[in-house]
Design an enzyme around this catalytic site. Structure first.
Site, short mmCIF file in Angstrom:
data_model
loop_
_atom_site.label_atom_id
_atom_site.label_comp_id
_atom_site.label_asym_id
_atom_site.label_seq_id
_atom_site.Cartn_x
_atom_site.Cartn_y
_atom_site.Cartn_z
N GLY A 10 103.51 57.40 117.84
CA GLY A 10 103.88 58.69 117.27
C GLY A 10 103.05 59.05 116.04
CG ASN A 32 109.67 56.49 125.61
OD1 ASN A 32 109.11 57.11 124.70
ND2 ASN A 32 110.91 56.76 125.98
CE1 TYR A 143 115.57 62.06 114.37
CE2 TYR A 143 116.03 63.51 112.52
CZ TYR A 143 115.28 62.50 113.10
OH TYR A 143 114.23 61.93 112.39
CE LYS A 147 115.94 58.62 113.21
NZ LYS A 147 115.03 57.47 113.37
CB THR A 173 106.23 63.05 106.77
OG1 THR A 173 107.18 62.41 105.90
CG2 THR A 173 104.90 62.35 106.63
#
Ligand code: UDP
Length: 315
Positions: A10, A32, A143, A147, A173
């Site tokens: 990623g 993956n 998400y 998390k 980021t």
């Protein structure tokens, strides 16, 4: 050291793999490729200490490792909207699998968590001891809540087994290797501006974010992974420079030397109003802080997007 990086193909993962290799570590990169890309590994795939494993992090893994960095998860609202069940599984079952590996091998464990655990925060800046304001059934919950679950599980492994863990909450980021179709605001604005299209502002554009350049983030992650003082801790990693989405649009246009039309679109549900990290803890424990101002980071990011769009290297 031998390090497993899940999500290593990623955006952030591939930069972390590069950094680990450059410091002499052996890297097992597991991905993956559901949002990661093999091209991100072009520079390192032939390195003798680099090993790519095409697999889902929810499958059982058995490797000899000294450290695990669990980054595997879709992370852009567009991606986790599309891959919501996969996101929840990567952060629950995937966290379990990688924690079990770390427990069996006595490895260090870094969880890449997120500023999204603060939800739509009622406290600014967000400090690690703020418990957040998350809608557990909204569109971002797959998400945010997974998390949060991952953090709970990592903290539990610390309590039960004394595992040397660190939880880092990564704030927005950006940088080279973000995908054109990522859907997040910086890739969208850069692409739209370069293609001569209007910039899409969601809501009225007064909501804020704080954007950290990738090299600064990787430095923070690298330190968090190895620093003994970070063991057992939760740390925010991000840039403190808070900017509204409208000002970001202006900054992008100025940096590109372009005037673009702005189109206003509905604000997505549960979109956080303000986000800004308090990074005092990371400063103190890691001796880390970002050093790249937004404009400088944008200048370093523009060539990547130009290349992706086939526009050559002119700024
Ligand atoms: N946003 C926007 N236009 C876009 C994409 C995003 O105005 O084309 C806004 C979005 O609503 C949010 C902020 O920019 O308020 C940051 O969104 P992003 O998807 O980059 O990351 P988030 O911090 O929401 O995960």
């Amino acid at each position: 050291m031998k390090v497993l990086v899940t999500g290593g193909a990623g955006f952030i993962g591939s930069h972390l793999c590069e950094r680990l290799l450059s410091e002499g570590h052996t890297v097992y990169c597991l991905d993956n490729l559901c949002t990661g890309k093999a091209e991100n590994l072009e520079r390192i795939r032939d390195h003798s200490s680099f090993h790519f494993i095409l697999a889902d992090v929810c499958e059982e893994v058995n490797l000899e490792v000294d450290a695990v960095a669990h980054l595997a998860s879709p992370a852009s609202p567009v991606d986790y909207g599309r891959l919501s069940v996969e996101t929840m599984l990567a952060n629950s079952l995937g966290t379990y699998r990688t924690l079990e590996l770390a427990r069996k091998k006595g490895a260090r464990y870094l969880l890449a968590s997120t500023s999204e655990v603060y939800g739509d925060p009622q406290v600014v800046p967000q400090r690690e001891d703020y418990n957040g304001n998350v809608n557990p059934v909204g569109p971002r919950a797959c998400y945010d809540e997974s998390k949060r679950f991952a953090e709970a599980m990592v903290a539990t492994y610390r309590r039960l087994y004394g595992l040397p863990i660190v939880i880092v909450r990564i704030f927005n980021t950006y940088g080279p290797r973000m995908r054109l179709e990522d859907g997040r605001v910086i890739p969208n604005f850069l692409r739209q501006a370069m293609e001569g299209k209007p910039l899409t502002i969601y809501g009225d554009g007064t909501q804020t974010r704080s954007f950290c350049y990738i090299d600064d983030m990787v430095e923070g992650l690298y330190r968090a992974l190895w620093e003994d003082k970070a063991v057992g801790e939760v740390l925010n990693l991000g840039n403190e420079e808070e900017i509204s989405v409208l000002d970001l649009a202006r900054t992008v246009m100025e940096e590109l030397g372009l005037e673009c039309e702005l189109v206003f679109q509905p604000l997505p549900q549960d979109d956080p109003r303000r986000r800004k990290p308090d990074i005092r803890k990371a400063r103190e424990l890691l001796g880390w802080e970002p050093s790249t101002p937004l404009r400088e980071g944008l200048r370093k990011t523009v060539p990547w997007f130009r290349e992706q769009l086939g526009l050559g290297l002119k700024r």
